[in-house]
Design an enzyme around this catalytic site. Structure first.
Site, PDB file in Angstrom:
ATOM      1  N   TRP A 101       0.829  -1.220   0.000  1.00  0.00           N
ATOM      2  CA  TRP A 101       0.000   0.000   0.000  1.00  0.00           C
ATOM      3  C   TRP A 101       0.852   1.255   0.000  1.00  0.00           C
ATOM      4  O   TRP A 101       0.525   2.240  -0.660  1.00  0.00           O
ATOM      5  CB  TRP A 101      -0.977  -0.014   1.172  1.00  0.00           C
ATOM      6  N   ASP A 169      -2.052   6.626   6.254  1.00  0.00           N
ATOM      7  CA  ASP A 169      -3.027   5.702   5.679  1.00  0.00           C
ATOM      8  C   ASP A 169      -3.445   4.767   6.813  1.00  0.00           C
ATOM      9  O   ASP A 169      -2.686   3.889   7.214  1.00  0.00           O
ATOM     10  CB  ASP A 169      -2.396   4.906   4.524  1.00  0.00           C
ATOM     11  N   LYS A 195     -12.922  -1.767   6.158  1.00  0.00           N
ATOM     12  CA  LYS A 195     -12.248  -2.727   7.039  1.00  0.00           C
ATOM     13  C   LYS A 195     -12.776  -2.663   8.464  1.00  0.00           C
ATOM     14  O   LYS A 195     -13.105  -3.681   9.029  1.00  0.00           O
ATOM     15  CB  LYS A 195     -10.738  -2.516   6.995  1.00  0.00           C
TER      16      LYS A 195
HETATM   17  C1  LIG Z   1      -7.316  -1.918   1.747  1.00  0.00           C
HETATM   18  C2  LIG Z   1      -6.237  -0.938   1.874  1.00  0.00           C
HETATM   19  C3  LIG Z   1      -6.023   0.078   0.912  1.00  0.00           C
HETATM   20  C4  LIG Z   1      -6.791   0.137  -0.411  1.00  0.00           C
HETATM   21  O1  LIG Z   1      -8.060   0.595  -0.268  1.00  0.00           O
HETATM   22  P1  LIG Z   1      -9.065   0.682  -1.530  1.00  0.00           P
HETATM   23  O2  LIG Z   1     -10.252   1.322  -0.862  1.00  0.00           O
HETATM   24  O3  LIG Z   1      -9.322  -0.704  -2.002  1.00  0.00           O
HETATM   25  O4  LIG Z   1      -8.459   1.531  -2.550  1.00  0.00           O
HETATM   26  C5  LIG Z   1      -5.051   1.017   1.151  1.00  0.00           C
HETATM   27  N1  LIG Z   1      -4.290   0.968   2.257  1.00  0.00           N
HETATM   28  C6  LIG Z   1      -4.434  -0.003   3.184  1.00  0.00           C
HETATM   29  C7  LIG Z   1      -3.560  -0.017   4.381  1.00  0.00           C
HETATM   30  C8  LIG Z   1      -5.406  -0.985   3.022  1.00  0.00           C
HETATM   31  O5  LIG Z   1      -5.545  -1.961   3.936  1.00  0.00           O
END
Ligand SMILES: *Cc1c(COP(=O)(O)O)cnc(C)c1O
Length: 359
Positions: A101, A169, A195
């Site tokens: 990521w 993030d 999540k």
């Molecule tokens: C799932 C995830 C993403 C990607 O998210 P999308 O909404 O699918 O673009 C980015 N960073 C982390 C840490 C993630 O777990």
């Protein structure tokens, strides 16, 4: 009804009480005769849901008026681009590479042609730990991924940015623990809801208002954080049903002792499963001990065939989502907020039985 025990990495488990509230509201919201997704995002009924969700996030994260709370779309992948488009200020952006990521975020910085530096990385050991980090005080922003969903690593504390704005993030540990935004110099924290906070489609962005004016004239209107900040995230039609669901999840978090209560429960769950893994020499874990994630537990059996067998047997026992990410193989148990301690106990019992039979 047969609800499975859900260890999926994302989208992932939502507490049954939340789903039941949504079910009760589904055909007839509050006796008004419609579903919330069927009415205007500018009407009174939706407006209340929208503002209450923002208010609850402010309360849970203890945010003062220096921060704006935004709902945007486009998921995490859009944030990889939207962050540099809005926060790069002609200097240097510093990135820490802790996995897929973060790598994707760095790729977008490259595409946009901004001056950026990777100041720390754990790539040479397959991203099994959070590296030593030395941010500089003059960075436009310092970018980290707080929980590395694929490798099962997580920052226990945030690195010192010496006053530069920290960008986080937090997609996979959103609303899982208390955060002091001011003490950590957080300039922006974002995460997709799918999540820990509801269904896919809503991305939460918390941004320090003084950073909103950095955006340059060539950034399209809808990609400016300032546009949504000025419009209370109603510049265009927001994902109304997703925000309604997020609101229900926020209520559930508040009922469960707010972020402090949630984080205590998350620690108990993680201690249970890591404690078992450390005591059992059948399985091996990926993350180094001091970088272990409380959200995603990454481990494997002695060989790939046993990993496959583990997933198949788990499914027969009503447990889903345990296959590891395709980049790393092996197994992964995601134990987000909505996964109960009881579910983790059942998983650990299963893991123990599986090891006895196959060890
Ligand atoms: C799932 C995830 C993403 C990607 O998210 P999308 O909404 O699918 O673009 C980015 N960073 C982390 C840490 C993630 O777990």
């Amino acid at each position: 009804m047969n609800r499975v025990l859900n260890f999926s990495a994302g989208p992932s488990a939502i507490d049954l009480s939340v789903l039941k509230r949504a079910k009760d509201d589904f055909l007839d919201y509050n006796g008004l005769g419609f579903n919330i997704m069927e009415v205007s995002h500018r009407g009174k009924v939706y407006d209340q849901i929208h503002n209450e969700a923002i208010g609850k996030i402010r309360k849970l994260y203890n945010l003062d008026d220096d921060y704006a709370v935004l709902f945007v779309q486009g998921g995490g992948h859009m944030q990889f681009a939207q962050v540099p488009m809005n926060l790069y200020n002609g200097g240097v952006a510093e990135y820490v590479n802790t996995g897929v990521w973060a790598t994707k975020a760095i790729k977008e910085a490259k595409i946009l042609g901004i001056n950026h530096k990777i100041i720390a990385s754990s790539e040479d050991t397959k991203f099994d730990h959070i590296p030593e980090i030395n941010f500089s005080s003059t960075a436009d922003y310092c970018y980290i991924c707080s929980n590395n969903t694929i490798y099962g690593t997580q920052y226990k504390t945030y690195p010192d940015t010496k006053g530069s704005p920290l960008v986080i993030d937090a997609s996979s540990d959103l609303l899982s623990r208390e955060i002091d935004f001011k003490a950590n110099d957080i300039g922006l924290l974002w995460g997709g809801a799918q999540k820990n906070a509801g269904p896919a489609g809503v991305t939460l962005v918390i941004v320090r208002k003084d950073l909103l004016d950095r955006v340059k004239d060539n950034v399209p209107t809808i990609l400016r954080y300032k546009t949504q900040a000025d419009a209370n995230s109603l510049a265009n039609t927001p994902p109304t049903f997703g925000i309604y669901m997020l609101g229900l999840v926020l209520d559930w978090i508040i009922q469960n002792g707010e972020l402090n209560g949630i984080s205590e429960k998350n620690q108990q769950k993680a201690e249970l499963i890591y404690g078992f893994l450390d005591s059992c020499d059948f399985y091996t874990t990926h993350a180094q001990t001091n970088s272990r994630s409380l959200m995603n537990v990454v481990f494997k059996c002695p060989n790939e065939n046993l990993d496959k067998e583990f997933v198949a047997q788990a499914e027969k026992n009503n447990m889903i989502g345990l296959k590891g990410h395709r980049n790393l193989g092996g197994l992964r148990a995601s134990i987000y907020n909505a996964v109960s301690l009881e579910s983790v106990k059942i998983l650990v019992d299963f893991m123990s039985e599986f090891a006895k039979k196959n060890g």
